[in-house]
Design an enzyme around this catalytic site. Structure first.
Site, PDB file in Angstrom:
ATOM      1  N   LYS A  88      11.686 -57.987  24.831  1.00 18.84           N
ATOM      2  CA  LYS A  88      12.265 -56.650  24.979  1.00 18.84           C
ATOM      3  C   LYS A  88      13.288 -56.702  26.097  1.00 18.84           C
ATOM      4  O   LYS A  88      13.217 -57.562  26.986  1.00 18.84           O
ATOM      5  CB  LYS A  88      11.175 -55.637  25.339  1.00 18.84           C
ATOM      6  N   GLY A 190      12.854 -37.319  16.307  1.00 23.19           N
ATOM      7  CA  GLY A 190      14.071 -38.106  16.367  1.00 23.19           C
ATOM      8  C   GLY A 190      14.330 -38.680  14.990  1.00 23.19           C
ATOM      9  O   GLY A 190      13.838 -38.160  13.976  1.00 23.19           O
ATOM     10  N   GLY A 193      10.993 -39.736  13.329  1.00 22.16           N
ATOM     11  CA  GLY A 193      10.170 -38.555  13.083  1.00 22.16           C
ATOM     12  C   GLY A 193      10.682 -37.706  11.943  1.00 22.16           C
ATOM     13  O   GLY A 193       9.912 -37.232  11.103  1.00 22.16           O
TER      14      GLY A 193
END
Length: 362
Positions: A88, A190, A193
Site C-alpha cells: 500500500k 461513494g 456504495g
C-alpha cells in the site's frame, strides 16, 4: 538513547510486529511529494496496493495506516487465490488542492525504483487520471483509463464482490440466497456504495443509506428510491444487513451492543476495531460477519486482470469466486467455532505457508 534512534526503533518494531518486508519513505520538495510505501509480503507475487492521498495529522498516523492497509492487501490477494503479495502507499496531503501532474509523476519514479516489487492502483484521494500520470514514469501501475488500455474504474467490480459475499451470508442465515424482501443499510455512498445500492435495488431489497455528504445522500436516495438515515441512527435500525462502505472500525465496543443486524457485509477496510475482541463479540451475539478483505476484493481482481491481460469475462468469473470463498470461511468458522475473521485469516496464512514451500520470495 536519542529521540531519533528511538523513533527508528519504533518503526522497526512496528514492521516486525505486523510481518512487513519493507517500508520506503518518498520525499520530493520540488513537487511537494511526501509519501510512504509499505510492502507487507511478496511470497505469492509482487505487492499490489492502491495509493491513498489523505491529509494525515501526523506522519505517525500515515505510517500506521499504510502498515495496516498493506497487511490487508496480502490477505485479500491470498484468500481470493491471486498470485500477488500485499502492499500500500499513502501520500500525505489534501487531494482536493495539493495534487499535480509533477507530484504524481515524481511518485511514479519512486515506484519505478522498486523494480516491480510494488505495483500501485487508485485509492481514496486518487483517480484513474493520477494513475495515467504515474504510468508516464513506470509500468508498475494499474487502474489506468480504459482509453489507454487499462480496466478503468474498479468500483463496479468491487460492488459486485460485496453483493456476492452478502448473498453467501444470506444463504447461511436465511436458508436461501434470494435477496428480494431483505433489508440493508449502506453506510457511505461513494462510488462503491452507490453501485452496491443499485445492485440491491435491482433485487428488490429495501435499502437505507447514510453519508456525511447530505447533498449526495438525497441525490442517491431519489435516484434509487432508497431511504436516507442520519448517521447516529444507523446502529439502532432493525434491518437484516449492515453494509459499512466508508470508514473502518465502525464495529466496536460502542456499536456492537446496539446492533440488531443478522449480517455485516460491506466494502470498508478494517471494519472491526479489534479483530480478536470484536470478532468474538459478533460470534457471541450471533451476527455473521463477512470478512471485509475477502468480499471487497473485486477491485484487486480488476487490477490483477489488467496486469495479466484478462478480459472482462474472466474478471467477472474471478469475482464470482468470492461467493464460494465466503461460504468456505463460514464453514470453517462453524466447524471450529471461531469468528469468521479468524477463519479467513487461517485460510490465508495456510496458503502462504504452502506456497512458500515451493517458491522463494518474489
Amino acid at each position: 538513547m536519542s529521540v531519533k534512534s528511538s523513533v527508528v526503533t519504533s518503526i522497526l518494531d512496528q514492521l516486525s510486529a505486523l510481518g512487513h518486508k519493507k517500508v520506503v519513505y518518498c520525499s520530493d520538495p520540488d513537487t511537494g511529494l511526501k509519501a510512504i510505501i509499505a510492502i507487507h509480503d511478496t511470497t505469492l507475487g509482487p505487492a499490489l496496493g492502491g495509493t491513498r492521498m489523505w491529509n494525515y495529522a501526523t506522519e505517525t498516523e500515515a505510517l500506521e495506516d499504510v502498515l495496516r492497509l498493506s497487511r490487508s492487501m496480502t490477505y485479500k490477494a491470498a484468500i481470493t487465490g491471486l498470485n500477488l503479495g500485499g502492499g500500500k502507499a499513502v501520500i500525505i496531503g489534501d487531494s482536493r488542492k495539493g495534487k499535480s501532474e509533477a507530484m504524481m509523476r515524481s511518485f511514479g519514479r519512486f515506484i519505478k525504483n522498486l523494480n516491480g516489487e510494488f505495483i500501485t492502483a487508485e485509492d481514496v484521494g486518487t483517480t484513474t487520471k493520477d494513475m495515467e500520470y504515474i504510468s508516464m514514469e513506470t509500468t508498475h501501475v494499474t487502474g489506468v483509463p480504459e482509453s489507454i488500455g487499462g480496466m478503468g474504474d474498479p468500483s463496479p467490480t468491487t460492488a459486485k464482490g460485496i453483493f456476492l459475499g452478502m448473498k453467501a451470508c444470506v444463504k447461511e442465515v436465511f436458508g436461501t440466497d434470494m435477496m428480494a424482501g431483505r433489508s440493508v443499510v449502506v453506510q457511505g455512498i461513494g462510488n462503491v456504495g452507490e453501485h452496491l445500492v443499485e445492485l440491491l435495488r435491482k433485487e428488490n431489497v429495501e435499502v437505507f443509506i447514510s453519508d456525511i455528504n447530505e447533498e449526495r445522500l438525497h441525490q442517491v436516495a431519489r435516484k434509487y428510491k432508497a431511504k436516507p438515515v442520519e448517521a447516529d441512527k444507523i446502529f439502532g435500525l432493525d434491518v437484516d444487513i449492515y453494509a459499512p462502505c466508508a470508514l473502518g472500525a465502525t464495529v466496536n465496543d460502542k456499536t456492537i451492543p446496539k446492533m440488531k443486524f443478522a449480517i455485516i457485509a460491506g466494502s470498508a477496510n478494517n471494519q472491526l476495531a479489534d479483530e480478536q475482541v470484536h470478532g468474538a463479540l459478533l460470534l457471541e451475539k450471533n451476527i455473521l460477519f463477512a470478512p471485509d478483505y475477502l468480499i471487497n476484493a473485486g477491485g484487486l481482481i480488476n487490477c490483477y486482470s489488467e496486469l495479466t491481460g484478462y478480459g472482462k469475462k474472466r474478471t467477472m468469473q474471478l469475482t464470482e469466486n468470492i461467493y464460494d470463498a465466503t461460504r468456505n470461511v463460514i464453514k470453517l468458522s462453524k466447524a471450529d467455532n471461531i469468528p469468521t475473521i479468524l477463519a479467513a485469516n487461517r485460510i490465508v496464512e495456510q496458503r502462504i505457508i504452502d506456497i512458500k514451500k515451493i517458491k522463494s520470495s518474489y
